[in-house]
Design a protein around this motif. Sequence first.
Motif, PDB file in Angstrom:
ATOM      1  N   PRO A  54       0.802  -1.229   0.000  1.00 55.56           N
ATOM      2  CA  PRO A  54       0.000   0.000   0.000  1.00 55.56           C
ATOM      3  C   PRO A  54       0.835   1.279   0.000  1.00 55.56           C
ATOM      4  O   PRO A  54       0.327   2.343  -0.361  1.00 55.56           O
ATOM      5  CB  PRO A  54      -0.823  -0.123   1.289  1.00 55.56           C
ATOM      6  N   GLU A  55       2.103   1.180   0.367  1.00 55.12           N
ATOM      7  CA  GLU A  55       2.959   2.367   0.426  1.00 55.12           C
ATOM      8  C   GLU A  55       3.573   2.713  -0.927  1.00 55.12           C
ATOM      9  O   GLU A  55       4.272   3.720  -1.075  1.00 55.12           O
ATOM     10  CB  GLU A  55       4.080   2.161   1.459  1.00 55.12           C
ATOM     11  N   ILE A  56       3.317   1.871  -1.936  1.00 55.83           N
ATOM     12  CA  ILE A  56       3.891   2.046  -3.268  1.00 55.83           C
ATOM     13  C   ILE A  56       2.768   2.298  -4.273  1.00 55.83           C
ATOM     14  O   ILE A  56       1.700   1.691  -4.198  1.00 55.83           O
ATOM     15  CB  ILE A  56       4.705   0.803  -3.673  1.00 55.83           C
ATOM     16  N   THR A  57       3.025   3.187  -5.231  1.00 53.44           N
ATOM     17  CA  THR A  57       2.060   3.446  -6.304  1.00 53.44           C
ATOM     18  C   THR A  57       2.355   2.526  -7.483  1.00 53.44           C
ATOM     19  O   THR A  57       3.509   2.412  -7.918  1.00 53.44           O
ATOM     20  CB  THR A  57       2.146   4.917  -6.775  1.00 53.44           C
ATOM     21  N   PHE A  58       1.321   1.867  -7.992  1.00 48.70           N
ATOM     22  CA  PHE A  58       1.473   0.969  -9.129  1.00 48.70           C
ATOM     23  C   PHE A  58       0.723   1.538 -10.331  1.00 48.70           C
ATOM     24  O   PHE A  58      -0.417   1.982 -10.212  1.00 48.70           O
ATOM     25  CB  PHE A  58       0.927  -0.424  -8.808  1.00 48.70           C
ATOM     26  N   VAL A  59       1.369   1.508 -11.490  1.00 50.99           N
ATOM     27  CA  VAL A  59       0.748   1.971 -12.727  1.00 50.99           C
ATOM     28  C   VAL A  59       0.923   0.897 -13.792  1.00 50.99           C
ATOM     29  O   VAL A  59       2.050   0.452 -14.069  1.00 50.99           O
ATOM     30  CB  VAL A  59       1.370   3.293 -13.220  1.00 50.99           C
ATOM     31  N   SER A  60      -0.167   0.461 -14.375  1.00 46.89           N
ATOM     32  CA  SER A  60      -0.129  -0.557 -15.419  1.00 46.89           C
ATOM     33  C   SER A  60      -0.093   0.100 -16.794  1.00 46.89           C
ATOM     34  O   SER A  60      -0.771   1.106 -17.026  1.00 46.89           O
ATOM     35  CB  SER A  60      -1.371  -1.458 -15.310  1.00 46.89           C
ATOM     36  N   ILE A  61       0.727  -0.469 -17.696  1.00 48.69           N
ATOM     37  CA  ILE A  61       0.750   0.008 -19.082  1.00 48.69           C
ATOM     38  C   ILE A  61       0.380  -1.153 -20.002  1.00 48.69           C
ATOM     39  O   ILE A  61       0.659  -2.315 -19.690  1.00 48.69           O
ATOM     40  CB  ILE A  61       2.129   0.581 -19.472  1.00 48.69           C
ATOM     41  N   PRO A  62      -0.261  -0.872 -21.145  1.00 49.70           N
ATOM     42  CA  PRO A  62      -0.658  -1.946 -22.064  1.00 49.70           C
ATOM     43  C   PRO A  62       0.555  -2.629 -22.683  1.00 49.70           C
ATOM     44  O   PRO A  62       1.519  -1.965 -23.075  1.00 49.70           O
ATOM     45  CB  PRO A  62      -1.490  -1.219 -23.119  1.00 49.70           C
ATOM     46  N   ASP A  63       0.499  -3.967 -22.736  1.00 50.78           N
ATOM     47  CA  ASP A  63       1.595  -4.720 -23.372  1.00 50.78           C
ATOM     48  C   ASP A  63       1.183  -5.312 -24.721  1.00 50.78           C
ATOM     49  O   ASP A  63       2.046  -5.766 -25.485  1.00 50.78           O
ATOM     50  CB  ASP A  63       2.115  -5.816 -22.447  1.00 50.78           C
ATOM     51  N   LYS A  64      -0.120  -5.331 -24.983  1.00 47.10           N
ATOM     52  CA  LYS A  64      -0.654  -5.776 -26.282  1.00 47.10           C
ATOM     53  C   LYS A  64      -0.208  -7.195 -26.650  1.00 47.10           C
ATOM     54  O   LYS A  64      -0.083  -7.524 -27.834  1.00 47.10           O
ATOM     55  CB  LYS A  64      -0.255  -4.808 -27.396  1.00 47.10           C
ATOM     56  N   LEU A  65       0.005  -8.035 -25.654  1.00 45.45           N
ATOM     57  CA  LEU A  65       0.399  -9.418 -25.921  1.00 45.45           C
ATOM     58  C   LEU A  65      -0.823 -10.251 -26.274  1.00 45.45           C
ATOM     59  O   LEU A  65      -1.872 -10.142 -25.636  1.00 45.45           O
ATOM     60  CB  LEU A  65       1.091 -10.018 -24.696  1.00 45.45           C
ATOM     61  N   THR A  66      -0.689 -11.079 -27.286  1.00 46.13           N
ATOM     62  CA  THR A  66      -1.789 -11.953 -27.708  1.00 46.13           C
ATOM     63  C   THR A  66      -1.655 -13.317 -27.031  1.00 46.13           C
ATOM     64  O   THR A  66      -0.587 -13.682 -26.536  1.00 46.13           O
ATOM     65  CB  THR A  66      -1.776 -12.139 -29.227  1.00 46.13           C
ATOM     66  N   LYS A  67      -2.733 -14.074 -27.032  1.00 46.56           N
ATOM     67  CA  LYS A  67      -2.701 -15.408 -26.424  1.00 46.56           C
ATOM     68  C   LYS A  67      -1.705 -16.319 -27.134  1.00 46.56           C
ATOM     69  O   LYS A  67      -1.022 -17.120 -26.499  1.00 46.56           O
ATOM     70  CB  LYS A  67      -4.098 -16.028 -26.463  1.00 46.56           C
ATOM     71  N   SER A  68      -1.612 -16.196 -28.439  1.00 52.20           N
ATOM     72  CA  SER A  68      -0.678 -17.035 -29.192  1.00 52.20           C
ATOM     73  C   SER A  68       0.769 -16.682 -28.839  1.00 52.20           C
ATOM     74  O   SER A  68       1.624 -17.574 -28.727  1.00 52.20           O
ATOM     75  CB  SER A  68      -0.903 -16.875 -30.702  1.00 52.20           C
TER      76      SER A  68
END
Length: 212
Positions: A54-68
Motif C-alpha cells: 500500500p505504500e507504493i504506487t502501481f501503474v499498469s501500461i498496455p503490453d498488447k500481448l496476444t494469447k498465441s
Amino acid sequence: MEKQGKSGHLVLVTVPFQGHITPMLQLATILRSKGFSITIVHPELNSPNPSNHPEITFVSIPDKLTKSQLSDTDVASLTLILNRNCAAPLQHCIKKILHSYGHIAAVVYDTLMFCAQTIADNLRLPGITLRTCSATTLLFFPVFPQLDEKDFISEIESPELQRFRSLLSQSPTEATMETRVAFTKAVGRSSAIIVNSMEFLEQEALSKLVVG
C-alpha cells in the motif's frame, strides 16, 4: 498528488516474469525505507497486487500481448515484443509522472526492460538497471559478441565463466542474440547497476566488476 519522499521520487519498471518481479518489489521496499517515494510501472501481464504494497504506487501500461504469443513464444522473443509494445506507453507514463511530481530522481528498470534506458536518455533522466541474476552473469557482457564462436568458448579461462561453459556453448537463436545486444547496450548507457547478490557469495566476481 502523493507527498514526495525526502530523497525524491523513483520510477521502477518491471518485466512480467515472476523471478524478476519479486526482486524488484524487494528493491522497492528497501528504497522506500531510505526515504524515496516509489512508482512501479508494469505491463498488464502478471500485474503485482497493489494491496500487498500500500505504500507504493502501481501503474499498469498496455503490453498488447496476444494469447498465441504467450503460449508459443520463447522468452527472448517475448522480451523483444514486450520492449517494442511497451516503449511508447512507458514513455507517456513516465512523462506523466514527471509532470505530476516535477522531478524523478531516477528510472530503475529490470535489465530485460531495456527500452526504459532509451526513454530515460530521451527525458534526460538517470537510468539505473537492476540485474536480477547473479553478479557473475555481468562478466558475460564483454564476451557476448563472441559467444557464437566455438573456438572462443573452448578457450575461456575465467573460472566464473567456465562454470557456465555448457550454457554458453548452446547455439543462440536470433531473438536471443538480439536481446543480448539490446540489453548490453542499455546497461552500457546506464548510470548505475544494481545486482541481486551478496558480497560473501560472489566476492571474486564482484571484485572484477568494481571500477576503481
